[in-house]
Design a protein around this motif. Structure first.
Motif, short mmCIF file in Angstrom:
data_model
loop_
_atom_site.label_atom_id
_atom_site.label_comp_id
_atom_site.label_asym_id
_atom_site.label_seq_id
_atom_site.Cartn_x
_atom_site.Cartn_y
_atom_site.Cartn_z
N TYR A 1 21.09 -12.95 32.46
CA TYR A 1 20.30 -13.42 33.60
C TYR A 1 18.79 -13.32 33.35
O TYR A 1 18.00 -13.59 34.24
CB TYR A 1 20.64 -12.60 34.86
CG TYR A 1 22.05 -12.76 35.38
CD1 TYR A 1 22.91 -13.74 34.88
CD2 TYR A 1 22.54 -11.93 36.39
CE1 TYR A 1 24.21 -13.88 35.36
CE2 TYR A 1 23.83 -12.06 36.88
CZ TYR A 1 24.67 -13.03 36.36
OH TYR A 1 25.94 -13.15 36.85
N GLU B 1 31.55 -12.84 42.39
CA GLU B 1 30.69 -12.22 43.41
C GLU B 1 30.32 -13.23 44.50
O GLU B 1 29.67 -12.86 45.49
CB GLU B 1 29.42 -11.65 42.78
CG GLU B 1 29.63 -10.34 42.04
CD GLU B 1 28.37 -9.89 41.31
OE1 GLU B 1 27.26 -10.20 41.74
OE2 GLU B 1 28.52 -9.21 40.27
N CYS C 1 17.74 -14.05 40.11
CA CYS C 1 17.75 -12.65 40.57
C CYS C 1 16.31 -12.14 40.53
O CYS C 1 15.69 -12.11 39.46
CB CYS C 1 18.64 -11.80 39.67
SG CYS C 1 18.49 -10.05 40.06
N VAL D 1 18.28 -4.65 34.47
CA VAL D 1 17.89 -3.89 35.66
C VAL D 1 18.26 -2.42 35.50
O VAL D 1 18.93 -2.02 34.53
CB VAL D 1 18.51 -4.50 36.94
CG1 VAL D 1 18.01 -5.91 37.18
CG2 VAL D 1 20.04 -4.46 36.89
N MET E 1 16.00 -9.17 38.00
CA MET E 1 16.10 -9.53 36.57
C MET E 1 14.84 -10.23 36.09
O MET E 1 14.37 -10.02 34.98
CB MET E 1 17.29 -10.48 36.35
CG MET E 1 18.63 -9.83 36.46
SD MET E 1 19.01 -9.00 34.91
CE MET E 1 20.68 -8.46 35.27
N CYS F 1 25.69 -9.02 46.48
CA CYS F 1 24.51 -9.34 45.66
C CYS F 1 23.74 -10.48 46.34
O CYS F 1 24.35 -11.46 46.77
CB CYS F 1 24.98 -9.76 44.28
SG CYS F 1 23.86 -10.89 43.44
N HIS F 2 22.44 -10.36 46.41
CA HIS F 2 21.63 -11.36 47.14
C HIS F 2 21.71 -12.75 46.50
O HIS F 2 21.55 -13.75 47.18
CB HIS F 2 20.17 -10.90 47.26
CG HIS F 2 19.38 -11.00 45.98
ND1 HIS F 2 19.57 -10.14 44.92
CD2 HIS F 2 18.42 -11.87 45.58
CE1 HIS F 2 18.73 -10.48 43.94
NE2 HIS F 2 18.03 -11.52 44.31
N VAL F 3 21.96 -12.81 45.20
CA VAL F 3 22.01 -14.12 44.53
C VAL F 3 23.31 -14.84 44.89
O VAL F 3 23.31 -15.99 45.36
CB VAL F 3 21.91 -13.96 43.00
CG1 VAL F 3 22.11 -15.29 42.29
CG2 VAL F 3 20.58 -13.34 42.61
N ASN G 1 27.60 -2.10 38.51
CA ASN G 1 26.36 -2.37 39.26
C ASN G 1 26.20 -1.33 40.36
O ASN G 1 26.19 -1.63 41.56
CB ASN G 1 26.42 -3.76 39.91
CG ASN G 1 26.68 -4.87 38.92
OD1 ASN G 1 27.47 -4.71 38.01
ND2 ASN G 1 26.03 -5.99 39.11
N CYS H 1 18.59 -3.56 41.87
CA CYS H 1 19.71 -4.50 42.02
C CYS H 1 20.15 -4.43 43.48
O CYS H 1 20.45 -3.35 43.98
CB CYS H 1 20.84 -4.09 41.08
SG CYS H 1 22.44 -4.83 41.47
N SER H 2 20.18 -5.58 44.14
CA SER H 2 20.51 -5.55 45.58
C SER H 2 21.95 -5.09 45.80
O SER H 2 22.26 -4.50 46.84
CB SER H 2 20.28 -6.91 46.23
OG SER H 2 21.04 -7.90 45.58
S1 SF4 Z 1 22.19 -10.81 40.06
FE1 SF4 Z 1 22.82 -9.54 41.80
S2 SF4 Z 1 24.24 -8.05 40.92
FE2 SF4 Z 1 23.09 -8.93 39.21
S3 SF4 Z 1 21.33 -7.56 38.94
FE3 SF4 Z 1 20.65 -9.19 40.32
S4 SF4 Z 1 21.01 -8.35 42.35
FE4 SF4 Z 1 22.20 -7.10 40.94
#
Ligand code: SF4
Length: 316
Positions: free
Chosen positions: A27, A201, A267, A62, A270, A173-175, A115, A87-88
């Motif tokens: 990512y 996810e 992200c 992250v 990231m 996860c916010h993404v 995570n 990381c959300s």
């Molecule tokens: S994409 Fe989602 S799960 Fe992966 S590091 Fe970013 S916030 Fe965390």
């Protein structure tokens, strides 16, 4: 400020002088993936962290990834280019609340996604990644009661496939939460032959319309070997760089988020990593991951258990 080509040269010189490896998650931005010695998903990064003989690991990812590398390599220096790279999903599972949840359901086997913070791993019996979650769950006896956290979408997806007794933490996860089903269906009308690839996810409505569901590494592999010429990709946009490199003549379209004014399929954690930050942390040897030894030992057990199961399956 150096330009990118000078920065890359300086980073390579520093790496050689300090016996450092740069490991990057799929990512990451394309220029970070391109200079990394190793690019992979969370499982591959954890496996590589065990294997490397470098003295310094720069983890372009992250926080929980740097922690995982440090847990597995206590004698090595593990550097995170930006300490704000959280990381959300990990943040949606605070250790004190997770501990109360586990205590409220005694006698259950606790599987936590990698995570998570080291403190949550230390409360777990075994960790998993999206690449091996199914195998980890299935490695347990059929009547085992399981607590699974923190991703509710991955947990519910695995539960629907395995029909196991799973109690699932309500994190996300916010993404992956932000993809728009409506916009994916609109894209399908414009590109009727495009296949939808989705990470587990993603919420269920996205998974229902997906032609293929898999971890980041599995989506990449599928896009290489499948015969379609176009794909709508519902996971973090960084993976499109590698997909395009592996299949230069195919079309890869990022699945759009609900809010068209934000780049929510990036992200935000990231994407904090830059070449300059990699250079700075390697040059100064700062932003080092540190863990209390008692916590490290507790967090190591569930990761080692995951790696043992994954490695055994790899050899089969
Ligand atoms: S994409 Fe989602 S799960 Fe992966 S590091 Fe970013 S916030 Fe965390």
């Amino acid at each position: 400020m150096m330009d990118n080509s000078n920065l890359i040269r300086e980073i390579k010189d520093l790496q050689a002088a300090k016996n450092a490896i740069i490991m990057a998650h799929y990512y990451q931005n394309s220029e970070i993936q391109d200079i990394a010695d190793f690019v992979g998903d969370s499982l591959a990064l954890a496996q590589k962290a065990v294997d490397t003989d470098a003295d310094i690991i720069v983890l372009a990812g992250v926080n929980f990834m740097a922690e995982t590398a440090k847990i597995l390599n206590p004698s090595k220096k593990v550097l995170l280019p930006d300490l704000e790279a959280s990381c959300s999903l990990a943040d949606s599972c605070p250790a004190d609340m997770f501990e109360a949840f586990v205590k409220a359901h005694p006698g259950q086997t606790v599987i936590s996604y990698v995570n998570t913070t080291a403190a949550v791993k230390a409360l777990s019996d075994i960790t998993c990644t999206s690449s091996n979650a199914m195998q980890i769950v299935e490695s347990l006896p059929r009547d085992e009661k399981i607590i699974f956290g923190p991703d509710r979408n991955l947990g519910n997806y695995i539960k629907s496939l395995t029909h196991r007794d799973m109690l699932i933490w309500d994190g996300a996860c916010h993404v992956h939460e932000e993809f728009s089903l409506e916009k994916i269906l609109e894209l399908k009308q414009v590109h009727p032959d495009a296949k939808v690839l989705a990470h587990p996810e993603c919420p269920k409505p996205i998974l229902i319309v997906a032609d293929y569901i898999g971890s980041t590494a599995a989506l990449l592999q599928f896009s290489k070997t499948d015969t379609a010429n176009a794909y709508i990709v519902a996971t973090e946009s960084g993976i499109l760089h590698r997909m395009q490199q592996e299949s230069p003549y195919k079309l890869f379209i990022p699945a759009p988020p609900k809010d068209s004014t934000c780049s929510c399929n990036d992200c935000r954690f990231m994407k904090l990593v830059t070449l300059q930050k990699i250079y700075d942390c390697l040059n100064n040897e700062n932003n080092e991951a540190f863990l209390d030894e008692a916590l490290r030992l507790k967090a190591e057990k569930p990761i080692r258990r995951m790696l043992e199961i994954s490695n055994k399956l790899r050899l089969m």
